[in-house]
Write a protein that holds these residues in place. Structure first.
Motif, mmCIF file in Angstrom:
data_model
loop_
_atom_site.group_PDB
_atom_site.id
_atom_site.type_symbol
_atom_site.label_atom_id
_atom_site.label_comp_id
_atom_site.label_asym_id
_atom_site.label_seq_id
_atom_site.Cartn_x
_atom_site.Cartn_y
_atom_site.Cartn_z
ATOM 1 N N LEU A 101 69.306 -22.081 -33.264
ATOM 2 C CA LEU A 101 69.459 -22.338 -31.831
ATOM 3 C C LEU A 101 68.450 -23.353 -31.311
ATOM 4 C CD1 LEU A 101 70.268 -18.740 -30.585
ATOM 5 C CD2 LEU A 101 71.809 -20.680 -30.776
ATOM 6 N N CYS A 144 65.674 -13.220 -30.913
ATOM 7 C CA CYS A 144 67.095 -13.457 -31.181
ATOM 8 C C CYS A 144 67.833 -12.204 -31.642
ATOM 9 C CB CYS A 144 67.267 -14.580 -32.195
ATOM 10 S SG CYS A 144 66.863 -16.168 -31.489
ATOM 11 N N MET A 150 70.434 -11.262 -27.499
ATOM 12 C CA MET A 150 70.601 -12.537 -26.776
ATOM 13 C C MET A 150 72.039 -12.709 -26.281
ATOM 14 S SD MET A 150 70.494 -15.309 -29.756
ATOM 15 C CE MET A 150 71.439 -15.124 -31.230
ATOM 16 N N SER A 168 72.416 -16.073 -25.220
ATOM 17 C CA SER A 168 71.933 -17.028 -26.213
ATOM 18 C C SER A 168 70.429 -17.220 -26.108
ATOM 19 C CB SER A 168 72.688 -18.351 -26.085
ATOM 20 O OG SER A 168 72.317 -19.233 -27.116
ATOM 21 N N ASN A 169 69.908 -18.186 -26.794
ATOM 22 C CA ASN A 169 68.459 -18.389 -26.851
ATOM 23 C C ASN A 169 68.203 -19.869 -27.110
ATOM 24 O OD1 ASN A 169 65.670 -18.296 -28.159
ATOM 25 N ND2 ASN A 169 65.947 -16.188 -27.504
ATOM 26 N N ASN A 206 70.408 -22.314 -23.985
ATOM 27 C CA ASN A 206 70.878 -20.973 -23.624
ATOM 28 C C ASN A 206 71.559 -20.992 -22.252
ATOM 29 O OD1 ASN A 206 68.837 -21.228 -21.807
ATOM 30 N ND2 ASN A 206 67.891 -19.269 -22.201
#
Ligand code: HEM
Length: 707
Positions: A64, A638, A641, A644-645, A649
């Protein structure tokens, strides 16, 4: 020719395809599970959905952070929403993200609470109508709620999807996302030339057209209006600032030359005398004509007979004269400057050069079609007015003014700003109080000469009140995302209309189904685990008691258990179960795995959220208390999430949590979800994937009224 076409070309294509991906195949062959090799893509498909790569939070973090490009598959979404942030290639995404971020600051998100409160009450009402019935799908209700909230906060437009069972926008949105999904998962639908031969293409074209026509009907006039309004406001402000600076510069230069005594003399004697002389000289024609007015009467010291031109019936009542005045004298009298300094160069009082282009922009916003669309607002607000007045029926005489002015204020704010300020529900609406105060102050200035020069006004107590009210009024005009994006992107030199529309459509899509899915799953969890629901209801009762009071921002902090329930639901049923990123340069993951350049990498949020290594042996079980501060120990950022991260994100996570919690609160204050017990602590819901991960049954629940 035919041989070339049917044999040589495909063979060459396959060879070239494999040659370009040679490193990918080499690395893929090292994936320990071996398994299927497909004819064209070889083992490259192992990079899609392999749990090894996707579920280890340590690897995930690296992916990510380093793979910011979205996978090529996103092109099927890009051709719907253009280069709006979420799927845009990195060079386009990076500057846009910078502009987007400040629009999601906690202060701004907090300012949307009234929208969520209002829309969630509508959701609660709609759901309450179904209380006592058999199970029904909650999805249309919840997704209309999120769409309404997003449109109001992003565009300042009330599209009233909740009042319309078959909101065309939602129907087309669902259809286009399903089609995009079908393309992603069916190789033969991917090349554009081939897709055109399938019936899906026709449906796709239809939905894209319909979605764009929605943004044209609803968003476009507003985008254009706001954009231009902002541009000319900025231009006007820049010009005004330049003039002020120029004047200041001149004054400073003069100041240096003058001695103290001369300065004093100038200030107390020469300046007033010069001013009076200039004043009279400029108005010489006015005095000449005024002296001819037959009624004679008072001559005032400074303005002489000029005041006779204000309010004389001779001039004002002859329609033939009036017509000429109204056609030729478009400029507003100078006295309006005291109103201008409150509302700036908004149409009504603007000087003609500013007013003329603005008028052109404003007119289409008042087309019959648009005005008609406001009927529901007037209906709604006038019902409240009627209710309020009805309460006073049978009493002695009373002043109707506060009721009526609150009604007009509510209607105007809702239609012009998309904000429900609920002045009718609040006798002492702060907006009305400040509005009345500022108008009174402006009036006082107009009728008292000594309050007119700015430098003198500052010496009077009215100035302080004036400053306070202007500040308060400006704080009420809540900015929508659209305003903010115009502003943060640099106003006039910022986003083009196309870019603005892309960003707004993206926000609408990113925010609608995701948050709705989260509300849907949470309601299903409450049905499955009645004891958990009981605790949620108990917490709501502690915070709200029996009252019908509106939700306030501070309540969010108090609803701690509800928050845990939402978080745990997002853990087990993340609305975005995986993300696909593109590996542009070879990446070596901490686990030792190597991602070849050119491959796609699937980041499985779902997998990370259920990994026993991070969540313990009961990882699959629904236990909101694992988010208790004393128990919660996130071993890796993570491992949890849902949003997301890393740098790409979700920008809207605070907005989303707020919208979700307020919706659930409104619904659960009036209704309880009828238990549909899950025999084990591991909830089972059949899910399907269409960009988001949704419940197959459309979030079927049954409700019963609490009161
Ligand atoms: C429960 C609700 C939501 C979930 C689960 C969710 C999830 C996500 C995820 C996983 C991503 C990142 C994709 C990636 O890393 O490649 C994302 C991006 C994004 N989300 Fe959300 N989201 C939600 C609600 C919202 C809301 C309410 C908004 C706006 C009001 C929003 C706006 C965005 C935007 C603009 C991006 C793109 C960010 C970028 O690429 O820089 N989301 N969302």
């Amino acid at each position: 020719m035919l041989l070339l076409l049917f044999v040589a070309v495909p063979v060459l294509w396959v060879l070239l395809f494999r040659y370009r991906r040679r490193r990918m195949y080499e690395l893929a062959s090292k994936i320990p599970d071996g398994g299927l090799e497909l004819p064209v893509i070889g083992a490259a498909h192992k990079f899609i959905g392999t749990t090894e790569v996707a579920t280890d939070p340590v690897d995930l973090e690296m992916v990510l952070k380093t793979c910011l490009e979205k996978d090529d598959l996103h092109r099927f979404l890009r051709n719907i929403i253009g280069y709006g942030g979420i799927f845009a290639p990195v060079p386009i995404w990076r500057p846009r993200r910078k502009i987007l971020l400040p629009a999601f600051s906690p202060k701004i998100v907090d300012s949307f609470v009234p929208v969520f409160v209002d829309q969630s009450r509508k959701l609660a009402e709609k759901l309450e109508e179904r209380a006592g019935e058999n199970k029904f799908s909650a999805w249309p209700f919840i997704s209309s709620y999120t769409l309404d909230s997003v449109c109001e906060t992003a565009l300042g437009v009330k599209i009233n999807a909740q009042g319309n069972d078959k909101s065309p926008f939602l129907v087309e949105l669902n259809s286009i996302l399903q089609l995009a999904c079908e393309r992603i998962f069916h190789l033969w639908l991917q090349p554009d030339w081939l897709y055109k031969l399938f019936p899906q293409h026709k449906k796709h074209e239809h939905s894209v057209k319909a979605l764009h026509s929605f943004t044209n009907d609803v968003a476009n006039p507003i985008v254009i209006i706001k954009y231009h309004k902002r541009s000319s406001a900025l231009a006007a402000r820049a010009k005004a600032a330049k003039e002020v600076l120029a004047k200041l510069g001149a004054a400073k230069r003069a100041g240096r030359k003058c001695g103290r005594v001369t300065m004093l003399l100038l200030l107390f004697v020469a300046v007033p005398v010069l001013w009076v002389l200039l004043f009279r000289y400029r108005r010489r024609r006015m005095y000449e004509l005024a002296s001819k007015i037959p009624d004679g009467g008072l001559e005032l010291p400074v303005i002489g007979a000029a005041h006779k031109f204000i309010g004389t019936t001779e001039v004002a009542t002859d329609p033939v004269d009036l017509e000429m005045v109204l056609k030729t004298c478009l400029e507003k009298d100078d006295l309006h400057r005291f109103l201008r300094n409150i509302i700036g160069y908004g149409g009504i009082f603007a000087p003609v050069p500013i007013w003329r282009p603005r008028r052109k922009i404003l007119l289409p916003a008042f087309s019959p079609k648009i005005v008609d669309s406001f009927v529901p607002v007037f209906v709604d607000q006038s019902r409240k007015l009627a209710e309020k007045l009805e309460e006073r029926a049978g009493e002695n005489k009373f002043s109707a003014w506060p009721f009526i002015s609150s009604y007009t204020l509510d209607s105007v704010c809702e239609t012009a700003l998309g904000v429900k300020i609920n002045a009718q529900g609040n006798d002492k609406s702060p907006f009305l109080v400040e509005l009345n105060s500022i108008l009174q102050l402006a009036c006082e200035r107009i009728f008292h000469l000594w309050l007119q020069p700015d430098w003198l006004y500052k010496l009077f107590p009215q100035h302080k009140k004036h400053e306070h009210s202007v500040k308060a009024l400006h704080s009420f005009t809540n900015d929508t995302f659209l305003d903010l994006l115009i502003h943060f992107s640099g106003g006039e030199k910022g986003y083009s209309n196309l870019e603005l529309r892309e960003e707004i459509l993206t926000l609408t899509i990113a925010a609608t189904d995701t948050s709705a899915t989260a509300v849907g799953y949470t309601l299903k969890m409450l049905a499955k685990y009645p004891d958990i629901q009981q605790k949620v209801l108990q917490e709501l009762d502690e915070v709200f008691g029996d009252s019908d009071r509106l939700f306030e921002k501070e309540d969010l902090m108090k609803l701690k258990y509800l928050e845990r329930v939402v978080k745990e639901t997002l853990r087990l049923f993340p609305p975005v179960p995986f993300i696909i990123r593109k590996v542009e340069e070879e990446v070596s993951l901490p686990s030792g795995r190597v991602l070849p350049a050119g491959s796609g990498v699937v980041v499985t949020i779902w997998g990370a959220h259920r990994d026993p290594h991070y969540w313990g042996p009961d990882a699959e079980q629904f236990d909101p208390d694992r988010f208790l501060p004393e128990r919660f120990d996130l071993k890796h950022p993570c491992s949890y999430m849902p949003f997301s991260n890393g740098p790409r994100n979700c920008v809207g996570y605070q907005y989303a949590l707020m919208s979700i919690k307020i919706a659930l609160t409104s619904v659960l204050r009036s209704c309880r979800v009828v238990p549909d017990m899950e025999p084990s602590a591991t909830p089972q819901i059949r899910v399907k994937l269409d960009i988001m991960m949704k419940a197959v049954d459309g979030y079927e629940i049954a409700l019963e009224r609490r009161k």
